[in-house]
Design a protein around this motif. Structure first.
Motif, PDB file in Angstrom:
ATOM      1  N   UNK B  40       1.525   5.785   4.384  1.00  0.00           N
ATOM      2  CA  UNK B  40       1.219   5.085   5.624  1.00  0.00           C
ATOM      3  C   UNK B  40       2.336   4.211   6.142  1.00  0.00           C
ATOM      4  N   UNK B  41       3.499   4.292   5.492  1.00  0.00           N
ATOM      5  CA  UNK B  41       4.621   3.496   5.962  1.00  0.00           C
ATOM      6  C   UNK B  41       4.972   3.799   7.401  1.00  0.00           C
ATOM      7  N   UNK B  43       2.944   4.147   9.866  1.00  0.00           N
ATOM      8  CA  UNK B  43       2.005   3.603  10.855  1.00  0.00           C
ATOM      9  C   UNK B  43       2.439   2.217  11.334  1.00  0.00           C
ATOM     10  N   UNK B  45       0.171  -0.142  11.963  1.00  0.00           N
ATOM     11  CA  UNK B  45      -0.877  -1.104  11.648  1.00  0.00           C
ATOM     12  C   UNK B  45      -0.315  -2.204  10.746  1.00  0.00           C
ATOM     13  N   UNK B  46      -0.996  -3.345  10.748  1.00  0.00           N
ATOM     14  CA  UNK B  46      -0.486  -4.488   9.991  1.00  0.00           C
ATOM     15  C   UNK B  46      -1.566  -5.018   9.056  1.00  0.00           C
ATOM     16  N   UNK B  47      -1.248  -6.100   8.377  1.00  0.00           N
ATOM     17  CA  UNK B  47      -2.257  -6.723   7.517  1.00  0.00           C
ATOM     18  C   UNK B  47      -3.297  -7.469   8.347  1.00  0.00           C
ATOM     19  N   UNK B  50      -5.629  -3.886  10.371  1.00  0.00           N
ATOM     20  CA  UNK B  50      -5.552  -2.757   9.449  1.00  0.00           C
ATOM     21  C   UNK B  50      -6.020  -1.440  10.060  1.00  0.00           C
ATOM     22  N   UNK B 108      -6.453   8.534   7.819  1.00  0.00           N
ATOM     23  CA  UNK B 108      -6.262   7.087   7.857  1.00  0.00           C
ATOM     24  C   UNK B 108      -6.384   6.456   6.475  1.00  0.00           C
ATOM     25  N   UNK B 109      -6.949   7.183   5.520  1.00  0.00           N
ATOM     26  CA  UNK B 109      -7.127   6.624   4.179  1.00  0.00           C
ATOM     27  C   UNK B 109      -5.793   6.572   3.444  1.00  0.00           C
ATOM     28  N   UNK B 110      -5.623   5.516   2.669  1.00  0.00           N
ATOM     29  CA  UNK B 110      -4.422   5.422   1.856  1.00  0.00           C
ATOM     30  C   UNK B 110      -4.407   6.474   0.757  1.00  0.00           C
ATOM     31  N   UNK B 375       7.593 -10.315   7.934  1.00  0.00           N
ATOM     32  CA  UNK B 375       7.688  -8.878   7.667  1.00  0.00           C
ATOM     33  C   UNK B 375       6.915  -8.181   8.772  1.00  0.00           C
ATOM     34  N   UNK B 376       7.298  -6.963   9.086  1.00  0.00           N
ATOM     35  CA  UNK B 376       6.611  -6.258  10.168  1.00  0.00           C
ATOM     36  C   UNK B 376       5.113  -6.120   9.921  1.00  0.00           C
ATOM     37  N   UNK B 377       4.720  -6.073   8.643  1.00  0.00           N
ATOM     38  CA  UNK B 377       3.285  -5.917   8.351  1.00  0.00           C
ATOM     39  C   UNK B 377       2.513  -7.213   8.555  1.00  0.00           C
TER      40      UNK B 377
END
Ligand code: SF4
Ligand code: SF4
Lengths: 277, 428
Positions: B40-41, B43, B45-47, B50, B108-110, B375-377
């Motif tokens: 998922x790197x 994507x 989306x962030x923390x 999500x 979408x699942x890890x 961090x970007x996340x």
């Protein structure tokens, strides 16, 4: 029963755990030959008690008057758990209140609250996130499908998805060769496509530092690193429970100055208390 | 029967359309394989956010599915005879959208390979786990219903000879009984399954709504009205798509088709109006009370940087314009306009789904959390990146192509009673 006083801090940690600690330090500084050289014996001396001790309810009392906002708790958490970029178990939150020149800085460290009524474990479809007997909320990486529902549901922003980032992308660099000791090093080294990548990760109160009886051999990384002794950590169930790092009675700390928990109104019942500035 | 094709684009244009769809599908497939291989790197989306575009599209597709299934029960459970020719189409739409949504959510699942854990290690307090269970049940119901709805026509086509007859023969699953008793039994089963399907479809889609609604950490979602809004907008979206597809693909006599399309369009409009009412109630209550967290989410929707998604896409294009078109004296009679209104309704629902998923997550759990970790996340905000668009559009294109293909291989048009159009010549 062995109480935390039996093992005063700083206890002399087993040689291996000391080495691991050094390895962690090196990771936050420049990873180099030192880190590579200290690889061999990472991981705790004994396997952690998987479910913890039901006699305990581990919790924190964070004294904001003692906090100097050095953020060593965040750095030590990084080096203890070797969390990759973009994954944070512990963050230091700073807010400014008022308008210049009448301003005040509000700052606090935010680990996972290990909620008694956690939103994360409640919504997790697979039960991968679960409550241990000692109140610590842990993640079974093998069960977790990476749906991130728990992140959406946690009111404290205490969970992070492992997107697979590395500090240095190049394979075989020293950063990536230092195993994490979380969950007893069972997930020590990350590798593409395998857990904990693609999982949601969180603070575990460093449960890998527990011995087989579920008592702490040494306090969680943030607690033992805090130079202001602001973070107290101990058993909240035992009315006489003391901080495993500094020896104060937890309940006394809570009673003397008054305390509060974050977002109390949501009813999550965190195990992390704050003492006001 | 040639009239029913008057709205289809001319040959060259159609070819161009297919080429574009094929290109989009290929790009999407490449991106899908990329995400599966690299994780998922890729994507955005962030923390804090999500769930992104894929989750929004997932609930979009699931809504289309549940909506069209519930509409099909009008026919099979409530005996609305006049809609009967669109029954199989509605069921196919329900199945197809369900699968497309499933594809997106698995991506979408890890750890997509562990999907079965939702059932194997089901956590009964999780709305998502329940949705997983009902999702599977729902697929079964739709599949069996679709088979039953097409069975008589399949048998007929299988015995009609021609290149495709072996294929149809295969699809009949060996059944060949078209006696009146057997047909009546089919109808009985369709009704029974439809009755079972109603709560199941409500559980699936209302369950998805509940996934959001029980999340007290995100105040915008935390409302008892939410699963209901989910269901009603699902009905509206299913009706809109069915209207559009009926205009474009249904092969029944012109007069009958006009009746069906107008009925569908009016139903859809009515549901859209009800949806608007629910939305208005929710928004008014939220802003009247003005609880900071609660109002903040809606402020993002109504006045945030992407407020055009609400005002432009969801409200103007997706709700008001279709209502005007269907209500218009001239446009309300025109197949073309009604089909267009259906298409607009579907597009508008995409906006509605984006507005459900994303604005609620934009405000971090602590206002300064994005500054606490560089961090970007942990960065503030979210906008889908090119990988997410590629997969999202690719899946839509794939779905469209699959529909074109499947339509050629399945007797979707109108069952034995009205089937006078395609091969075989109906003898009902
Ligand atoms: S703070 Fe969040 S992650 Fe930690 S136990 Fe509570 S809900 Fe779960
Ligand atoms: S991401 Fe993993 S731990 Fe979180 S809710 Fe999903 S399955 Fe549970």
């Amino acid at each position: 029963m062995a109480t935390p006083q039996d093992t005063p801090f700083p206890p002399s940690p087993p040689a291996e755990s000391r080495r691991e600690f050094l390895a962690g330090r090196a990771a936050t500084a420049v990873a180099g030959a030192l880190a590579v050289a200290s690889l061999g014996g990472c991981g705790p001396a004994s396997p952690p008690a998987q479910e913890g001790s039901a006699a305990r309810r581990w919790g924190m009392v964070i004294d904001l008057r003692r906090c100097v906002a050095c953020k060593a708790c965040v750095a030590s958490c990084k080096s203890e758990n070797k969390t990759p970029p973009g994954v944070a178990y512990n963050v230091f939150i700073e807010e400014e209140q008022g308008t210049f020149p009448y301003v005040r800085r509000v700052a606090f460290t935010r680990p996972c609250m290990q909620c008694a009524k956690s939103s994360c474990a409640q919504v997790c479809p697979t039960g991968a996130t679960y409550h241990r007997a000692d109140g610590i909320v842990a993640v079974d990486y093998e069960k977790c499908i990476g749906c991130r529902y728990c992140i959406a549901a946690c009111p404290y922003g205490a969970r992070s998805f492992d997107y697979g980032h590395d500090y240095i992308e190049k394979a075989g660099n020293p950063y990536n060769e230092i195993p994490s000791s979380e969950y007893g090093a069972s997930y020590g080294l990350r590798h593409k496509g395998g857990s904990p990548e693609g999982n949601v990760r969180k603070c575990t109160f460093c449960l890998h530092l527990q011995d087989e009886k579920g008592e702490y051999r040494e306090p969680p990384a943030c607690v033992r690193t805090c130079m202001g002794k602001a973070i107290h950590f101990g058993d909240l169930k035992d009315p006489e429970g003391v901080c495993v790092a500094h020896g104060e009675k937890m309940q006394a700390l809570l009673a003397h100055r008054g305390n509060y928990r974050l977002k109390e109104e949501l009813g999550n019942e965190p195990a992390v208390y704050y003492l006001p500035v | 029967m040639s009239e029913s094709n008057t709205h289809a684009p001319a040959g060259g244009l159609r070819l161009l359309g297919y080429l574009v769809l094929a290109a989009l599908s290929l790009v999407g497939l490449k991106a899908i394989i990329g995400t599966l291989a690299d994780g998922h790197g890729a994507l955005a989306t962030t923390q804090h956010v999500p769930w992104g575009l894929w989750v929004a599209l997932y609930i979009f597709f699931l809504g289309l599915s549940a909506g069209s299934f519930l509409l099909s029960t009008l026919i099979y459970v409530f005996g609305m005879k006049s809609l009967k020719p669109v029954g199989p189409l509605a069921l196919l739409q329900a199945l197809g959208c369900l699968l497309l949504g499933g594809l997106l959510i698995i991506l979408d699942l890890g750890h997509p390979a562990r999907l079965a854990n939702v059932i194997l290690h089901m956590n009964p307090t999780s709305a998502m786990a329940w949705m997983g269970i009902f999702y599977n049940l729902y697929i079964l119901v739709v599949l069996v219903e679709l088979y039953l709805a097409m069975r008589p026509r399949l048998i007929e086509l299988a015995s009609a000879g021609g290149a495709m007859s072996r294929w149809y023969c295969l699809l009949t699953l060996g059944s060949s009984n078209t006696s009146a008793a057997a047909l009546a039994r089919d109808q009985g089963w369709l009704k029974a399954l439809g009755i079972l399907g109603i709560p199941v479809a409500i559980a699936v889609h209302g369950g998805v709504g509940a996934i959001f609604a029980v999340t007290k950490a995100r105040a915008l979602w935390y409302s008892g009205l939410f699963p209901i809004i989910f269901l009603i907008s699902a009905l509206a979206s299913g009706g809109a798509l069915l209207t559009f597809l009926s205009v474009v693909t249904l092969k029944v006599p012109e007069e009958q088709k006009r009746k069906i399309v107008r009925l569908l369009a009016r139903l859809t409009t009515g549901i859209l109006c009800f949806d608007l009412l629910l939305l208005a109630s929710e928004i008014l209550v939220v802003f009247y009370g003005g609880l900071p967290h609660h109002a903040d989410g809606w402020r993002q929707v109504l006045f945030g940087p992407y407020s055009w998604v609400f005002w432009g896409l969801q409200l103007a294009l997706g709700t008001l314009l279709p209502i005007l078109i269907v209500g218009g004296r001239r446009t309300g009679q025109s197949m073309k306009w009604l089909g267009f209104a259906g298409l607009l309704g579907v597009l508008g629902i995409i906006g509605a789904r984006l507005n459900i998923v994303i604005p609620a997550q934009i405000t971090p759990m602590f206002p300064t959390l994005p500054e606490a970790y560089h961090h970007m996340r942990y960065a503030y905000g979210y906008f889908p990146n090119s990988t997410e668009w590629q997969v999202g559009l690719g899946v839509c294109a794939l779905g469209w192509l699959a529909f074109v293909l499947v339509r050629k291989c399945l007797p979707l048009d109108g069952q034995e009673h009205s089937a006078t159009a395609s091969s075989g010549g109906g003898e009902a």
